[in-house]
Write a protein that holds these residues in place. Structure first.
Motif, PDB file in Angstrom:
ATOM      1  N   ASP A  60     -26.526   3.611  18.805  1.00 19.55           N
ATOM      2  CA  ASP A  60     -25.858   4.259  17.671  1.00 19.55           C
ATOM      3  C   ASP A  60     -25.603   5.760  17.828  1.00 19.55           C
ATOM      4  O   ASP A  60     -25.776   6.532  16.891  1.00 19.55           O
ATOM      5  CB  ASP A  60     -26.606   3.991  16.362  1.00 19.55           C
ATOM      6  N   GLN A  61     -25.135   6.151  18.993  1.00 23.44           N
ATOM      7  CA  GLN A  61     -24.732   7.549  19.156  1.00 23.44           C
ATOM      8  C   GLN A  61     -23.540   7.882  18.259  1.00 23.44           C
ATOM      9  O   GLN A  61     -23.375   9.039  17.855  1.00 23.44           O
ATOM     10  CB  GLN A  61     -24.395   7.864  20.611  1.00 23.44           C
ATOM     11  N   ALA A  62     -22.727   6.887  17.909  1.00 30.09           N
ATOM     12  CA  ALA A  62     -21.597   7.131  16.988  1.00 30.09           C
ATOM     13  C   ALA A  62     -22.122   7.598  15.630  1.00 30.09           C
ATOM     14  O   ALA A  62     -21.567   8.520  15.028  1.00 30.09           O
ATOM     15  CB  ALA A  62     -20.744   5.878  16.835  1.00 30.09           C
ATOM     16  N   LEU A 121     -25.064   4.386  26.548  1.00 32.84           N
ATOM     17  CA  LEU A 121     -24.068   4.442  25.472  1.00 32.84           C
ATOM     18  C   LEU A 121     -23.703   3.011  25.095  1.00 32.84           C
ATOM     19  O   LEU A 121     -22.815   2.399  25.675  1.00 32.84           O
ATOM     20  CB  LEU A 121     -22.843   5.256  25.926  1.00 32.84           C
ATOM     21  N   ASP A 122     -24.419   2.500  24.119  1.00 35.91           N
ATOM     22  CA  ASP A 122     -24.342   1.108  23.714  1.00 35.91           C
ATOM     23  C   ASP A 122     -24.418   1.067  22.184  1.00 35.91           C
ATOM     24  O   ASP A 122     -25.089   1.913  21.593  1.00 35.91           O
ATOM     25  CB  ASP A 122     -25.529   0.361  24.338  1.00 35.91           C
ATOM     26  N   PRO A 157     -31.149   7.922  17.485  1.00 34.44           N
ATOM     27  CA  PRO A 157     -30.413   7.205  16.453  1.00 34.44           C
ATOM     28  C   PRO A 157     -30.422   5.676  16.603  1.00 34.44           C
ATOM     29  O   PRO A 157     -29.731   5.001  15.856  1.00 34.44           O
ATOM     30  CB  PRO A 157     -28.982   7.748  16.630  1.00 34.44           C
ATOM     31  N   SER A 158     -31.191   5.125  17.511  1.00 33.65           N
ATOM     32  CA  SER A 158     -31.160   3.689  17.792  1.00 33.65           C
ATOM     33  C   SER A 158     -31.355   2.847  16.528  1.00 33.65           C
ATOM     34  O   SER A 158     -32.188   3.167  15.681  1.00 33.65           O
ATOM     35  CB  SER A 158     -32.262   3.307  18.785  1.00 33.65           C
ATOM     36  N   ILE A 159     -30.556   1.792  16.451  1.00 33.44           N
ATOM     37  CA  ILE A 159     -30.687   0.838  15.351  1.00 33.44           C
ATOM     38  C   ILE A 159     -31.954   0.021  15.554  1.00 33.44           C
ATOM     39  O   ILE A 159     -32.652  -0.320  14.610  1.00 33.44           O
ATOM     40  CB  ILE A 159     -29.451  -0.078  15.294  1.00 33.44           C
TER      41      ILE A 159
END
Length: 193
Positions: A123-125, A118-119, A190-192
């Motif tokens: 981008d889990q948000a 969770l970083d 969802p990773s940036i």
């Protein structure tokens, strides 16, 4: 051997050489949220300057290999890509329903999920925001997030603020990722970077 990984560990490279360590390997496993495209000139100049002190660079993708050679300027002969892989024998065995029972998840609800630390760069948000839109059309849907890290509190707050508290499950660190994956109908990354 000294094996450093990503930007936070580049200081290990000169330290290893000063300590006369015979072999220095530096891995690039992804980029940070502060520089998702790897365009930070200062950092890239430092990487290029340290390249002569590194015996071998290892990346986890062709894109990172291309970035190191073309954008940063590391000699191509010093860069090897070892792609991330999935062990299908581990991740194809667990049954969907059994996994849901084990994780206390509903048997028939559509479940979207992700796995990772969770970083901000993961981008889990953003996934929670997107999921709130999915629920507008599929009110019975559930979002499952396996992993832990510095953004956990922010993600809990985001779920509450978006009215998704009862539809977002933060599972924390898990040692049963094959079961988590088997329980999902949709895996989202969802990773940036």
């Amino acid at each position: 051997i000294v094996h450093s990984r990503n930007w936070p560990a580049v200081d290990a490279i000169p330290a290893a050489r000063v300590a006369r360590v015979p072999l220095v390997v530096h891995g690039e496993h992804g980029r940070e949220v502060a520089d998702p495209d790897g365009r930070n000139r200062r950092r890239n100049r430092i990487r290029r300057a340290l390249a002569p002190l590194v015996h071998q660079f290892v990346t986890v993708s062709t894109d990172l290999r291309r970035w190191l050679t073309e954008d940063v300027g590391v000699p191509a002969g010093k860069v090897t890509a070892i792609h991330n892989g999935v062990d299908f024998s581990r991740f194809g065995r667990a049954g969907r329903l059994e996994s849901r029972v084990r994780l206390s998840l509903p048997g028939e609800a559509p479940i979207v999920g992700t796995v990772g630390r969770l970083d901000p760069v993961k981008d889990q948000a953003g996934l929670i925001r997107a999921f709130s839109r999915v629920r507008a059309q599929h009110p019975e849907a559930l979002l499952v997030v396996a992993g832990d890290g510095p953004c956990r509190g922010d993600l809990e707050r985001a779920a509450i603020e978006l009215g998704q508290r009862d539809h977002v499950r933060l599972l924390g660190n898990r040692d049963d990722i094959p079961a988590v994956m088997a329980a999902l109908d949709v895996f989202a990354l969802p990773s940036i970077a």
